[in-house]
Design an enzyme around this catalytic site. Sequence first.
Site, short mmCIF file in Angstrom:
data_model
loop_
_atom_site.label_atom_id
_atom_site.label_comp_id
_atom_site.label_asym_id
_atom_site.label_seq_id
_atom_site.Cartn_x
_atom_site.Cartn_y
_atom_site.Cartn_z
NE ARG A 64 -11.75 -37.31 48.81
CZ ARG A 64 -11.75 -38.54 49.26
NH1 ARG A 64 -11.72 -39.55 48.42
NH2 ARG A 64 -11.77 -38.77 50.55
CG HIS A 68 -11.80 -32.93 42.48
ND1 HIS A 68 -10.69 -33.33 41.77
CD2 HIS A 68 -11.61 -33.39 43.74
CE1 HIS A 68 -9.86 -34.00 42.57
NE2 HIS A 68 -10.41 -34.06 43.76
CB VAL A 72 -12.16 -26.14 37.95
CG1 VAL A 72 -11.89 -25.84 36.48
CG2 VAL A 72 -11.07 -27.05 38.51
CG ASP A 76 -19.15 -23.96 36.98
OD1 ASP A 76 -18.62 -25.03 37.31
OD2 ASP A 76 -18.61 -23.15 36.20
CB SER A 78 -17.53 -26.84 34.84
OG SER A 78 -16.66 -26.81 35.96
CD GLU A 90 -14.00 -28.67 34.99
OE1 GLU A 90 -14.18 -29.05 36.17
OE2 GLU A 90 -14.49 -27.63 34.53
CB THR A 249 -11.87 -44.62 61.07
OG1 THR A 249 -11.54 -43.22 61.02
CG2 THR A 249 -11.34 -45.21 62.37
CG ASP A 254 -13.01 -40.65 62.65
OD1 ASP A 254 -12.20 -40.34 61.74
OD2 ASP A 254 -13.12 -41.81 63.08
#
Length: 335
Positions: A64, A68, A72, A76, A78, A90, A249, A254
């Site tokens: 993730r 994120h 933004v 890079d 950040s 952030e 799951t 999947d």
Amino acid sequence: MMHALLIQFLYLLFFLQIKTTAAAPTQLRPGFYAQTCPAAEKIVRDVIIKAMKRELRSAASVMRLQFHDCFVNGCDASLLLDDTPDMLGEKLSLSNINSLRSYEVIDEAKEALEQACPGVISCADIIIMAARDAVVLSGGPNWEVKLGRLDSLTASQEDSDRIMPSPRANASYLVDLFSQFNLSVKDLVALSGSHSIGKGRCFSIVFRLYNQSGTERPDPAMDPKYREKLDQLCPLGGDGNVTGDLDATPYVFDNQYFKDLVSFKGFLNSDQTLFTSAARTRKYVRYFSRDQEAFFAAFVEGMIKMGDLQSGRPGEIRRNCRVANSRPLHALLET
């Protein structure tokens, strides 16, 4: 005389530093570190394997980080910068605080890479490699990542708050948001499939259970038995940091996530509305629920497109992913 020479030297050092970090970024490409650090991708993958052995959930957390970070001001790193007296980063933005995890996994990868190839691999590229590895090691598709990014010199909590969507967001809002980054409806639905692994907090869904759209009633677009299960997990007034599975799951990458949405068992409002509130997203949810290979192919395409997002701002190769190398002139003069 010596003091004047020292001042001149520090000014020269400062401007050389700016010149170095302001250089135009190299074109992203696969195998970018083939000559300078050929073991880079293996080193990162080994770190992800160790992290998943400690805690299987870390795969979802690491994956993730790419979304994120890239939304933004481009990919890079950040996101990884800690706050300073002069900068609110952030990590404590509304979409990240008490939500994003596993920053230490990126730290471990950076430390290992610095030992093998000091000053070569950017933290931004580590995020991209780690996200891919987290997917692969969870049973998802593999792909060749393009590398060559620079790390940002700063971060902005304000920008993160302005850009990143809330778990309460609906499909129409998400379609408009993704379009700003030249990501299609298909990209949106496929990338939402990142919720095939991981967990979400009760804080993110209590409104769905008890006050959807201010009605003081639960979201009608929720399977009754699934709602009863969530009621027990997330009672009104309970601990908002308790977590529930994002799909049936949660440790396997999947297409179960899409099957759950079709069955009205989506954990987050932003996920379920992809099926319930917009025909243009619903058709892809249904398609991916029936064809896992099609989902995998679309997910890879979306991740690559998202990884291409760049700010065009000056950058550097950070020595520590949490801290920018560059320091302002007053700090140089104080040393």
